[in-house]
Design a protein around this motif. Sequence first.
Motif, short mmCIF file in Angstrom:
data_model
loop_
_atom_site.label_atom_id
_atom_site.label_comp_id
_atom_site.label_asym_id
_atom_site.label_seq_id
_atom_site.Cartn_x
_atom_site.Cartn_y
_atom_site.Cartn_z
N SER A 46 22.93 32.24 22.10
CA SER A 46 23.31 31.97 20.71
C SER A 46 23.23 33.24 19.87
N SER A 47 24.06 33.30 18.83
CA SER A 47 24.12 34.50 18.00
C SER A 47 24.39 34.12 16.55
N ILE A 48 23.96 34.99 15.64
CA ILE A 48 24.25 34.85 14.22
C ILE A 48 24.68 36.20 13.69
N VAL A 49 25.77 36.18 12.91
CA VAL A 49 26.24 37.39 12.22
C VAL A 49 25.78 37.30 10.76
N TYR A 50 25.28 38.41 10.24
CA TYR A 50 24.81 38.43 8.85
C TYR A 50 25.60 39.44 8.02
N LEU A 51 25.89 39.05 6.77
CA LEU A 51 26.58 39.92 5.83
C LEU A 51 25.83 39.93 4.50
N MET A 99 19.33 40.06 -1.57
CA MET A 99 18.74 41.00 -0.61
C MET A 99 19.87 41.54 0.25
N GLU A 100 19.54 42.15 1.36
CA GLU A 100 20.55 42.68 2.27
C GLU A 100 20.55 41.91 3.58
N ALA A 101 21.63 42.05 4.30
CA ALA A 101 21.72 41.43 5.62
C ALA A 101 20.56 41.90 6.50
N ASP A 102 20.15 43.15 6.35
CA ASP A 102 19.03 43.70 7.13
C ASP A 102 17.77 42.86 6.92
N ASP A 103 17.52 42.46 5.67
CA ASP A 103 16.34 41.66 5.36
C ASP A 103 16.42 40.29 6.04
N ALA A 104 17.61 39.70 5.99
CA ALA A 104 17.79 38.38 6.62
C ALA A 104 17.60 38.46 8.12
N LYS A 108 14.69 36.56 10.19
CA LYS A 108 14.99 35.66 11.31
C LYS A 108 14.26 36.10 12.57
N ALA A 109 14.22 37.40 12.82
CA ALA A 109 13.51 37.91 13.99
C ALA A 109 12.03 37.55 13.92
N THR A 110 11.46 37.61 12.72
CA THR A 110 10.05 37.24 12.53
C THR A 110 9.86 35.74 12.76
N ASP A 111 10.78 34.93 12.25
CA ASP A 111 10.73 33.48 12.46
C ASP A 111 10.75 33.14 13.95
N LEU A 112 11.46 33.95 14.71
CA LEU A 112 11.60 33.72 16.15
C LEU A 112 10.48 34.38 16.95
N ASP A 113 9.44 34.84 16.23
CA ASP A 113 8.32 35.54 16.87
C ASP A 113 8.82 36.75 17.64
N HIS A 114 9.87 37.36 17.10
CA HIS A 114 10.48 38.58 17.63
C HIS A 114 11.13 38.40 19.00
N ASN A 115 11.37 37.16 19.37
CA ASN A 115 12.13 36.89 20.59
C ASN A 115 13.61 36.89 20.26
N ALA A 116 14.12 38.08 19.96
CA ALA A 116 15.50 38.24 19.52
C ALA A 116 15.98 39.64 19.87
N TYR A 215 11.17 48.98 2.99
CA TYR A 215 10.60 47.85 3.74
C TYR A 215 11.60 46.71 3.88
N LEU A 216 11.78 46.24 5.11
CA LEU A 216 12.62 45.08 5.38
C LEU A 216 11.79 43.81 5.24
N LEU A 217 12.28 42.87 4.46
CA LEU A 217 11.55 41.63 4.21
C LEU A 217 11.40 40.82 5.50
N ARG A 218 10.27 40.10 5.59
CA ARG A 218 10.02 39.26 6.76
C ARG A 218 10.01 37.78 6.40
N SER A 219 10.20 37.48 5.12
CA SER A 219 10.34 36.10 4.64
C SER A 219 11.06 36.19 3.29
N PRO A 220 11.65 35.10 2.81
CA PRO A 220 12.41 35.15 1.55
C PRO A 220 11.60 35.62 0.35
#
Length: 230
Positions: A46-51, A99-104, A108-116, A215-220
Amino acid sequence: MILIDGDMLVYRVGFACDEETEEVATQTLDNYLSEMVMDLSEHYTSSIVYLTGKGNFRDEVATTQPYKGNRDNKRVPVHKNLLRDYMISEWNAQVVNGMEADDAIATKATDLDHNAIICSLDKDFKQVPCSMYDYTKKVLTAVKKDDAMRWLYKQALMGDRVDNIPGIHGVGPKKADKIIDPCTTEWECYSTCLAHYWDNELDEDRLLESLQLLYLLRSPDDKYEKPSEI
């Protein structure tokens, strides 16, 4: 999950296809995306594209100089809007505002416990302790937790010319490595950065501004927080 930086593709594909038809531009973009997903299919399906959408909290944080203010007069790809619309309609790209796509992606990577796996050429993602995929070299690299922590502080020393974020004049990657690599805790990274800022007649407010911008955000509702000495 495969997390794709759509912003970078808009410019990479866009500039390469400035003199091409709309059909060629969208097909080239689709080829890039399809190839990424195929290359990484043995890891995730599965994949997600962010803009990046409208608004950016960093515009208010930046007081020393405008965030990305050096981009105001830069040329944009002819097919920029077309490529963004294509990713939204054909790849279900998520557009993030405020925010930026980078933050999102980092969130998401943090939500996935970095399994991404993050698909991007942007070095900012070295802050995130998960796998990164360079689709130009077809190289998959694992970013370790301690290296990710140190990277933010190396960025604070170097600054970011692309995003118009100031650092310390004369500090490049090699010097930043030499300064930060010996640090073993985040507090040590922070205090080491601060000492070098002071040595260059820059105050703590300036360091904190740069860190908040980098700093890249890890939550909203996340933001950069000065580490505890403990």
